[in-house]
Design a protein around this motif. Structure first.
Motif, PDB file in Angstrom:
ATOM      1  N   LEU A  85     -43.732  46.101  -0.187  1.00 14.69           N
ATOM      2  CA  LEU A  85     -44.318  45.130   0.742  1.00 14.69           C
ATOM      3  C   LEU A  85     -45.683  45.558   1.264  1.00 14.69           C
ATOM      4  N   SER A  86     -46.060  46.791   1.047  1.00  7.74           N
ATOM      5  CA  SER A  86     -47.409  47.211   1.449  1.00  7.74           C
ATOM      6  C   SER A  86     -48.473  46.538   0.583  1.00  7.74           C
ATOM      7  N   LYS A 107     -36.694  35.287   4.987  1.00  7.39           N
ATOM      8  CA  LYS A 107     -35.638  36.160   5.502  1.00  7.39           C
ATOM      9  C   LYS A 107     -36.008  37.640   5.401  1.00  7.39           C
ATOM     10  N   ILE A 108     -37.136  37.931   4.764  1.00  6.75           N
ATOM     11  CA  ILE A 108     -37.611  39.306   4.651  1.00  6.75           C
ATOM     12  C   ILE A 108     -38.268  39.662   5.982  1.00  6.75           C
ATOM     13  N   LYS A 109     -37.578  40.397   6.789  1.00  2.00           N
ATOM     14  CA  LYS A 109     -37.990  40.660   8.175  1.00  2.00           C
ATOM     15  C   LYS A 109     -39.427  41.169   8.333  1.00  2.00           C
ATOM     16  N   PRO A 110     -39.879  42.157   7.556  1.00  4.53           N
ATOM     17  CA  PRO A 110     -41.246  42.672   7.771  1.00  4.53           C
ATOM     18  C   PRO A 110     -42.355  41.651   7.478  1.00  4.53           C
ATOM     19  N   LEU A 111     -42.052  40.608   6.728  1.00  6.46           N
ATOM     20  CA  LEU A 111     -43.092  39.641   6.373  1.00  6.46           C
ATOM     21  C   LEU A 111     -43.681  38.940   7.585  1.00  6.46           C
ATOM     22  N   LYS A 112     -42.870  38.660   8.565  1.00  5.46           N
ATOM     23  CA  LYS A 112     -43.361  37.960   9.752  1.00  5.46           C
ATOM     24  C   LYS A 112     -44.540  38.707  10.366  1.00  5.46           C
ATOM     25  N   LYS A 113     -44.390  39.993  10.540  1.00  7.20           N
ATOM     26  CA  LYS A 113     -45.447  40.808  11.145  1.00  7.20           C
ATOM     27  C   LYS A 113     -46.650  40.925  10.212  1.00  7.20           C
ATOM     28  N   LEU A 119     -53.123  36.722   9.411  1.00  2.65           N
ATOM     29  CA  LEU A 119     -53.679  35.508  10.011  1.00  2.65           C
ATOM     30  C   LEU A 119     -54.660  35.845  11.136  1.00  2.65           C
ATOM     31  N   LYS A 120     -54.377  36.887  11.881  1.00  2.73           N
ATOM     32  CA  LYS A 120     -55.293  37.300  12.949  1.00  2.73           C
ATOM     33  C   LYS A 120     -56.609  37.806  12.358  1.00  2.73           C
ATOM     34  N   LYS A 121     -56.515  38.467  11.224  1.00  2.75           N
ATOM     35  CA  LYS A 121     -57.695  39.031  10.582  1.00  2.75           C
ATOM     36  C   LYS A 121     -58.514  37.962   9.849  1.00  2.75           C
ATOM     37  N   ILE A 130     -47.223  27.389   6.936  1.00  2.00           N
ATOM     38  CA  ILE A 130     -46.022  28.004   6.349  1.00  2.00           C
ATOM     39  C   ILE A 130     -45.414  28.987   7.341  1.00  2.00           C
ATOM     40  N   TYR A 131     -46.264  29.769   7.974  1.00  3.07           N
ATOM     41  CA  TYR A 131     -45.804  30.752   8.958  1.00  3.07           C
ATOM     42  C   TYR A 131     -45.038  30.068  10.091  1.00  3.07           C
TER      43      TYR A 131
END
Length: 139
Positions: A85-86, A107-113, A119-121, A130-131
């Motif tokens: 995921l990196s 459902k992949i928990k780390p994706l949200k962050k 998106l902030k960048k 989608i988010y």
């Protein structure tokens, strides 16, 4: 009937996908951009992902290890949380926007962050849609 088909022909299907992937440059993106948005260069992999998700092949299915010459986004859609995921890029969400695919990967928990940080960048309205549709659900 689908289970019989899955068990009898799935290995052959994976071999077929490898024949399509043989020319992949695994160091490239594996897709291009049109009007600033990522698009598939061809739809072979797109159709394969839809099929794999439709017949509910799990990322841990050992048969998937037979797939070769996969780019990073291919690995993500196939192996989901088991992928690195990196290397995830939120623009990949624009490649396959089908609801049942988005619901599974959300459902992949780390994706949200990860998506939130991207998106902030570099804000993208389509990725933001989608988010908010899939990643901001109340647990």
């Amino acid at each position: 009937m689908l289970t019989i088909y899955n068990n009898m022909f799935f290995d052959n299907y994976l071999e077929f996908l490898n024949t399509l992937n043989v020319h992949n440059n695994i160091d490239s993106l594996g897709y291009s951009y049109r009007d600033g948005e990522p698009v598939f260069d061809n739809f072979s992999f797109y159709n394969a992902i839809l099929f794999l998700y439709h017949i509910d092949i799990k990322p841990a299915d050992v048969r998937l290890q037979k797939l070769k010459n996969l780019t990073d986004y291919m690995k993500f859609f196939i192996f989901r949380e088991k992928s690195d995921l990196s290397k995830f890029k939120s623009e990949w969400l624009l490649l396959i926007t089908r609801k049942y695919v988005q619901e599974r990967i959300s459902k992949i928990k780390p994706l949200k962050k990860i998506i939130e940080m991207e998106l902030k960048k570099d804000f993208n309205e389509e990725i933001a849609k989608i988010y908010t549709s899939y990643y901001l659900k109340i647990d």
